[in-house]
Write an enzyme that holds these catalytic residues in place. Structure first.
Site, PDB file in Angstrom:
ATOM      1  N   ASP A  36       0.846  -1.184   0.119  1.00 18.82           N
ATOM      2  CA  ASP A  36      -0.101   0.087  -0.076  1.00 18.82           C
ATOM      3  C   ASP A  36       0.922   1.293   0.148  1.00 18.82           C
ATOM      4  O   ASP A  36       2.135   1.119   0.495  1.00 18.82           O
ATOM      5  CB  ASP A  36      -0.884  -0.062   1.320  1.00 18.82           C
ATOM      6  CG  ASP A  36      -2.302   0.624   1.170  1.00 18.82           C
ATOM      7  OD1 ASP A  36      -3.219   0.129   1.150  1.00 18.82           O
ATOM      8  OD2 ASP A  36      -2.132   2.010   0.841  1.00 18.82           O
ATOM      9  N   ASP A  59       3.869   1.661  -4.449  1.00 21.20           N
ATOM     10  CA  ASP A  59       3.061   2.426  -5.312  1.00 21.20           C
ATOM     11  C   ASP A  59       2.782   1.251  -6.777  1.00 21.20           C
ATOM     12  O   ASP A  59       3.782   1.186  -7.319  1.00 21.20           O
ATOM     13  CB  ASP A  59       3.719   3.668  -6.044  1.00 21.20           C
ATOM     14  CG  ASP A  59       2.792   4.490  -7.135  1.00 21.20           C
ATOM     15  OD1 ASP A  59       1.753   3.902  -7.383  1.00 21.20           O
ATOM     16  OD2 ASP A  59       2.921   5.543  -7.302  1.00 21.20           O
ATOM     17  N   TYR A 162     -13.980   6.769 -13.351  1.00 24.44           N
ATOM     18  CA  TYR A 162     -14.181   5.586 -12.360  1.00 24.44           C
ATOM     19  C   TYR A 162     -14.619   4.461 -13.004  1.00 24.44           C
ATOM     20  O   TYR A 162     -14.373   3.356 -12.946  1.00 24.44           O
ATOM     21  CB  TYR A 162     -14.680   5.906 -11.180  1.00 24.44           C
ATOM     22  CG  TYR A 162     -14.723   4.947  -9.941  1.00 24.44           C
ATOM     23  CD1 TYR A 162     -13.667   4.362  -9.437  1.00 24.44           C
ATOM     24  CD2 TYR A 162     -15.931   4.234  -9.578  1.00 24.44           C
ATOM     25  CE1 TYR A 162     -13.388   3.299  -8.521  1.00 24.44           C
ATOM     26  CE2 TYR A 162     -16.067   3.142  -8.583  1.00 24.44           C
ATOM     27  CZ  TYR A 162     -14.850   2.795  -8.116  1.00 24.44           C
ATOM     28  OH  TYR A 162     -14.788   1.861  -7.234  1.00 24.44           O
TER      29      TYR A 162
HETATM   30  N1  LIG Z   1     -15.745   0.688  -0.783  1.00 21.14           N
HETATM   31  C1  LIG Z   1     -16.578   0.600  -1.588  1.00 21.14           C
HETATM   32  O1  LIG Z   1     -17.729   0.698  -1.569  1.00 21.14           O
HETATM   33  C2  LIG Z   1     -16.244  -0.152  -3.175  1.00 21.14           C
HETATM   34  C3  LIG Z   1     -17.023  -0.469  -4.054  1.00 21.14           C
HETATM   35  C4  LIG Z   1     -16.787  -0.737  -5.085  1.00 21.14           C
HETATM   36  C5  LIG Z   1     -15.419  -1.049  -5.466  1.00 21.14           C
HETATM   37  N2  LIG Z   1     -14.643  -0.783  -4.620  1.00 21.14           N
HETATM   38  C6  LIG Z   1     -13.003  -0.890  -5.007  1.00 21.14           C
HETATM   39  O2  LIG Z   1     -12.502  -1.598  -3.994  1.00 21.14           O
HETATM   40  C7  LIG Z   1     -11.121  -1.300  -3.752  1.00 21.14           C
HETATM   41  C8  LIG Z   1     -10.759  -1.030  -2.342  1.00 21.14           C
HETATM   42  O3  LIG Z   1     -11.509  -0.127  -1.901  1.00 21.14           O
HETATM   43  P1  LIG Z   1     -11.674   0.398  -0.411  1.00 21.14           P
HETATM   44  O4  LIG Z   1     -12.846   0.714   0.040  1.00 21.14           O
HETATM   45  O5  LIG Z   1     -10.955  -0.824   0.494  1.00 21.14           O
HETATM   46  O6  LIG Z   1     -10.762   1.601  -0.534  1.00 21.14           O
HETATM   47  P2  LIG Z   1      -9.740   2.098   0.888  1.00 21.14           P
HETATM   48  O7  LIG Z   1      -9.564   3.473   0.319  1.00 21.14           O
HETATM   49  O8  LIG Z   1     -10.118   1.848   2.011  1.00 21.14           O
HETATM   50  O9  LIG Z   1      -8.472   1.203   0.317  1.00 21.14           O
HETATM   51  C9  LIG Z   1      -7.607   1.337  -0.796  1.00 21.14           C
HETATM   52  C10 LIG Z   1      -6.355   1.262  -0.589  1.00 21.14           C
HETATM   53  O10 LIG Z   1      -5.517   1.429  -1.749  1.00 21.14           O
HETATM   54  C11 LIG Z   1      -4.308   2.401  -1.496  1.00 21.14           C
HETATM   55  N3  LIG Z   1      -3.825   2.603  -2.717  1.00 21.14           N
HETATM   56  C12 LIG Z   1      -4.305   3.717  -3.443  1.00 21.14           C
HETATM   57  N4  LIG Z   1      -3.382   4.050  -4.585  1.00 21.14           N
HETATM   58  C13 LIG Z   1      -2.237   3.127  -4.298  1.00 21.14           C
HETATM   59  C14 LIG Z   1      -1.265   2.957  -5.125  1.00 21.14           C
HETATM   60  N5  LIG Z   1      -1.037   3.707  -6.359  1.00 21.14           N
HETATM   61  N6  LIG Z   1      -0.189   2.104  -4.881  1.00 21.14           N
HETATM   62  C15 LIG Z   1      -0.561   1.330  -3.836  1.00 21.14           C
HETATM   63  N7  LIG Z   1      -1.857   1.639  -3.128  1.00 21.14           N
HETATM   64  C16 LIG Z   1      -2.719   2.422  -3.282  1.00 21.14           C
HETATM   65  C17 LIG Z   1      -4.748   3.476  -0.509  1.00 21.14           C
HETATM   66  O11 LIG Z   1      -3.677   3.755   0.035  1.00 21.14           O
HETATM   67  C18 LIG Z   1      -5.673   2.560   0.311  1.00 21.14           C
HETATM   68  O12 LIG Z   1      -5.046   2.023   1.447  1.00 21.14           O
HETATM   69  C19 LIG Z   1     -10.948   0.037  -4.793  1.00 21.14           C
HETATM   70  O13 LIG Z   1     -10.371  -0.549  -6.068  1.00 21.14           O
HETATM   71  C20 LIG Z   1     -12.268   0.306  -5.216  1.00 21.14           C
HETATM   72  O14 LIG Z   1     -12.555   0.939  -6.246  1.00 21.14           O
HETATM   73  C21 LIG Z   1     -14.947  -0.122  -3.304  1.00 21.14           C
END
Ligand SMILES: NC(=O)c1ccc[n+]([C@@H]2O[C@H](COP(=O)([O-])OP(=O)(O)OC[C@H]3O[C@@H](n4cnc5c(N)ncnc54)[C@H](O)[C@@H]3O)[C@@H](O)[C@H]2O)c1
Length: 256
Positions: A36, A59, A162
């Site tokens: 992360d 990253d 998105y």
């Molecule tokens: N939460 C929801 O309702 C939801 C719904 C549909 C899809 N998603 C997808 O699920 C996935 C996880 O979402 P979440 O809700 O756990 O989000 P979150 O923000 O809690 O976790 C995402 C993590 O990704 C990390 N991150 C971002 N860019 C990065 C990079 N370039 N390199 C390494 N790490 C990176 C962030 O630091 C963060 O810790 C995402 O792809 C999101 O689009 C989430």
């Protein structure tokens, strides 16, 4: 595939769905390397999960760093059985917004992290997984699970970038599964609906309740553990391949 004793990389492992996935896999006896950008949360996770976990700040879009990361994984573990891609961002902006036209670099950033980042991780993971022998008595050499979103199918106003990024994650699932079949590596995608991750938990309770009411059944937000449970099932069920599973309580998002 048996999860116990296997080695997984989980991106976005410091928070939300990635953190729940890492926790679940460790609970099933796997070793998990969480990557992360957020090192503070990542290190907290590592402390919480103990010696079977490791956190690496990375990253996912960085070509050189990701290549080096997988070299280190090979050196340290001499094994890799799965990659769960959860890192992603989800900003929203209208094409014709209050503050002007949608910025092109904002569009490109979402595509870069959600699509190129996912692809960057999985190409190196596939390379490493493909070079190890099949685990004794098992059919799978490895599994790659990507995270899309229901926005890939019913994106809302403001989600053009998105939705485009998540649509790309869905679209690459089948060609990847077809290609990597010869290495006994499966590729699946999960398209979550509205998940109770830190971002949504920070919303006022009445907003969370209203979002939950939109779900046909069960009338609540999905728990990150339910995502992690599905990851676990996909790992264990060898016949799941080349498909996207919606995890959404039958929600179909409205235009806004
Ligand atoms: N939460 C929801 O309702 C939801 C719904 C549909 C899809 N998603 C997808 O699920 C996935 C996880 O979402 P979440 O809700 O756990 O989000 P979150 O923000 O809690 O976790 C995402 C993590 O990704 C990390 N991150 C971002 N860019 C990065 C990079 N370039 N390199 C390494 N790490 C990176 C962030 O630091 C963060 O810790 C995402 O792809 C999101 O689009 C989430």
């Amino acid at each position: 595939m048996k999860i116990e004793g296997k080695v997984f990389v989980v991106t976005g492992g410091a928070s939300g769905l990635g953190a729940a996935t890492a926790t679940h896999l460790i609970g099933q006896g796997a070793k998990v390397i969480m990557v992360d950008m957020n090192h503070q949360l990542g290190e907290e996770m590592q402390k919480r999960l103990g010696e079977k976990s490791k956190f690496v700040q990375l990253d996912v879009t960085d070509e050189v760093a990701v290549e080096q990361f997988f070299k280190n994984v090979e050196q340290d573990y001499a094994q890799l059985n799965g990659l769960i891609n959860c890192a992603g961002i989800g900003p929203s902006a209208k094409v014709l917004g209050k503050n002007g036209i949608h910025a092109l670099d904002a569009f490109q950033k979402v595509l870069n992290i959600n699509v190129a980042g996912t692809f960057n991780m999985l190409r190196f993971a596939a390379d490493v997984i493909s070079r190890y022998a099949l685990p004794a008595g098992e059919e799978d050499r490895g599994v790659i699970i990507n995270t899309a979103s229901v926005a890939a199918f019913d994106g809302q106003i403001g989600q053009s970038a998105y939705a485009a990024s998540k649509g790309a994650v869905v679209a690459m699932t089948l060609p990847l599964a077809r290609e990597l079949a010869q290495h006994a590596i499966r590729v699946m995608t999960i398209a979550p609906g509205i998940m109770e991750t830190p971002m949504l938990k920070s919303l006022p309770q009445n907003v969370q309740d209203a979002l939950g009411e939109m779900v046909p059944f069960p009338k609540r937000l999905a728990k990150p553990e339910e995502f992690a449970q599905l990851v676990g099932h996909i790992c264990e069920n060898s016949y799941l391949n080349g498909e996207t599973i919606r995890l959404d309580g039958a929600i179909r998002m409205q235009p806004k």
